[in-house]
Design a protein around this motif. Structure first.
Motif, short mmCIF file in Angstrom:
data_model
loop_
_atom_site.label_atom_id
_atom_site.label_comp_id
_atom_site.label_asym_id
_atom_site.label_seq_id
_atom_site.Cartn_x
_atom_site.Cartn_y
_atom_site.Cartn_z
N ARG A 151 -6.45 2.48 -5.47
CA ARG A 151 -6.49 1.24 -6.25
C ARG A 151 -7.07 1.44 -7.65
O ARG A 151 -7.29 0.45 -8.36
N SER A 152 -7.37 2.66 -8.05
CA SER A 152 -7.83 2.87 -9.42
C SER A 152 -6.67 2.62 -10.37
O SER A 152 -5.51 2.83 -10.03
N PRO A 153 -6.96 2.17 -11.61
CA PRO A 153 -5.87 1.74 -12.50
C PRO A 153 -5.07 2.91 -13.05
O PRO A 153 -5.59 4.00 -13.29
N PHE A 154 -3.80 2.64 -13.25
CA PHE A 154 -2.88 3.62 -13.86
C PHE A 154 -2.30 3.07 -15.16
O PHE A 154 -2.23 3.76 -16.16
N GLU A 155 -1.88 1.80 -15.13
CA GLU A 155 -1.20 1.20 -16.27
C GLU A 155 -2.11 1.19 -17.49
O GLU A 155 -3.24 0.73 -17.44
N GLU A 162 0.83 -1.20 0.00
CA GLU A 162 0.00 0.00 0.00
C GLU A 162 0.87 1.25 0.00
O GLU A 162 1.97 1.28 0.55
N ALA A 163 0.34 2.31 -0.60
CA ALA A 163 1.07 3.58 -0.65
C ALA A 163 1.21 4.14 0.77
O ALA A 163 0.23 4.23 1.52
N ASP A 164 2.43 4.51 1.14
CA ASP A 164 2.70 5.09 2.45
C ASP A 164 2.67 6.61 2.38
O ASP A 164 3.12 7.22 1.40
#
Length: 387
Positions: A360-364, A283-285
């Motif tokens: 958690r929305s897509p980036f790639e 998870e992003a910190d």
């Protein structure tokens, strides 16, 4: 095992059966153990695709055919950080086209030209007697990318896919015969800063993060500004390099975070059971701000050429809304690739880290959306557009 000595023999256009075997085994093992993007390939049967590749790779009459077969296999994985390269291919077949071309809703548009009679902004409609879309569709199978947009925008930077000479037709009906071998004029080589309005708005152009000096110079220029300045940072066309964490910190007066990501992990027992690698999620910190961070108004300019580590730079500002993001969606591919040295100048990169936004929305394959959409004209180069 002793490591194979690299060869610099430019006439080495053949590959032995044994050498081909070494390479295809290395490719298979690297993809199976490290590739982090299977979820974007629903229904994709890598085993079947790889078997077809084996036939093509071993039947290829020469090194060129082998390289193209391998590029086709890797491009089928649809990931911008998964790619195959061969120095020999560039040396023997990589004579430049002399054009940079992007694809957008209007078609195939020249953004940079080495030819006096082809100006940026010209639209190419035909190549070699074919509509350009038909011509390109045959070549895109060899171009890695996380989206069709990325593949199209990379196409003209893969000159070995083009004939040595060919005719192009412009939208206005003019024609031009291209003989490959003409270099494009160089782009910006250094980080640059200039005033758009004295004492009020300052433009900081960062062409790359490939070398530490680009980030270091940006931080040095930033230190000369007060918090009353409206800072505009231009990372259009910045293809990345190393994530500029120090620069992000220097611009963040509030807490911030980068990406949530996942990566494959396996062990001997799981492989013995035939189980696929499991995905480990990080998870992003949140990162606390530095007291001396720049606190002035911030605008960031982006486009489809903003890629990889440059997207790492933009993402925290999008997430915490610290900056106003202006332009076009970014390239949509980042993450740490695993590098496999296949020797003799051959290398394989495998995208081993799948990044997503902290929610958690897509980036790639999607990219970072601007807050204000602006379709940059091809005649406007990075660093030239005040906002």
């Amino acid at each position: 095992m002793a490591k194979r000595a690299a060869t610099n023999n430019s006439s080495d256009s053949t590959l032995s059966v044994a050498r081909r075997g070494e390479i295809v085994v290395g490719v298979y093992e690297a993809v199976q153990s490290c590739f982090a993007h299977w979820e974007t390939l629903p229904g994709f049967d890598f085993e079947a695709v790889f078997k077809a590749y084996l036939v093509e790779a071993f039947e290829a009459p020469d090194r060129l055919g082998f390289d193209l077969a391998t590029m086709r296999l890797i491009a089928s994985l649809k990931n911008g950080h998964t790619a195959f390269a061969d120095d020999w291919l560039w040396r023997e077949h990589g004579a430049p086209i002399g054009l940079a071309v992007r694809h957008d809703a209007a078609g195939w548009c020249v953004t940079k030209s080495a030819y006096e009679d082809i100006a940026p902004g010209a639209q190419i409609v035909r190549i070699g007697g074919q509509p350009i879309d038909a011509f390109a569709s045959k070549l895109l199978a060899f171009v890695s990318g996380s989206s069709i947009r990325e593949q199209r925008n990379r196409l003209f930077s893969r000159p070995f896919l083009f004939p040595q000479s060919f005719e192009i037709v412009m939208e206005d009906g003019t024609t031009r015969w291209i003989e490959r071998g003409t270099e494009l004029p160089p782009g910006p080589a250094e980080t640059d800063g200039r005033w758009l309005e004295d004492g009020q708005r300052y433009l900081l152009t960062i062409p790359s993060f490939a070398q530490p000096r680009f980030e270091a110079d940006a931080i040095e220029l930033l230190r000369s500004l007060t918090d009353t300045v409206h800072l505009v940072i231009d990372v259009r066309g910045n293809a990345g390099g190393n994530t500029p964490e120090a620069l992000v910190s220097a611009l963040m007066p509030t807490r911030y975070r980068f990406w949530t990501y996942e990566t494959p992990c396996s062990d001997g027992l799981a492989r013995a059971r035939g189980e696929p690698p499991r995905m480990i999620v990080s998870e992003a910190d949140w990162v606390e701000p530095a007291e001396e961070a720049f606190k002035g108004k911030l605008t960031i300019l982006i486009d489809g050429g903003t890629f990889s580590a440059a997207e790492d730079f933009v993402a925290p500002f999008k997430d915490n809304k610290r900056a106003e993001i202006v332009g076009e969606p970014t390239g949509g591919s980042s993450g740490q690739p695993y590098l496999r040295d296949l020797e003799d100048g051959m290398r394989l990169w495998v995208g081993a880290k799948r990044q997503m936004f902290p929610d958690r929305s897509p980036f790639e394959g999607v990219g970072i959306e601007p807050d204000i959409f602006k379709n940059w004209p091809p005649t406007e180069e990075p660093g030239k557009v005040p906002v």
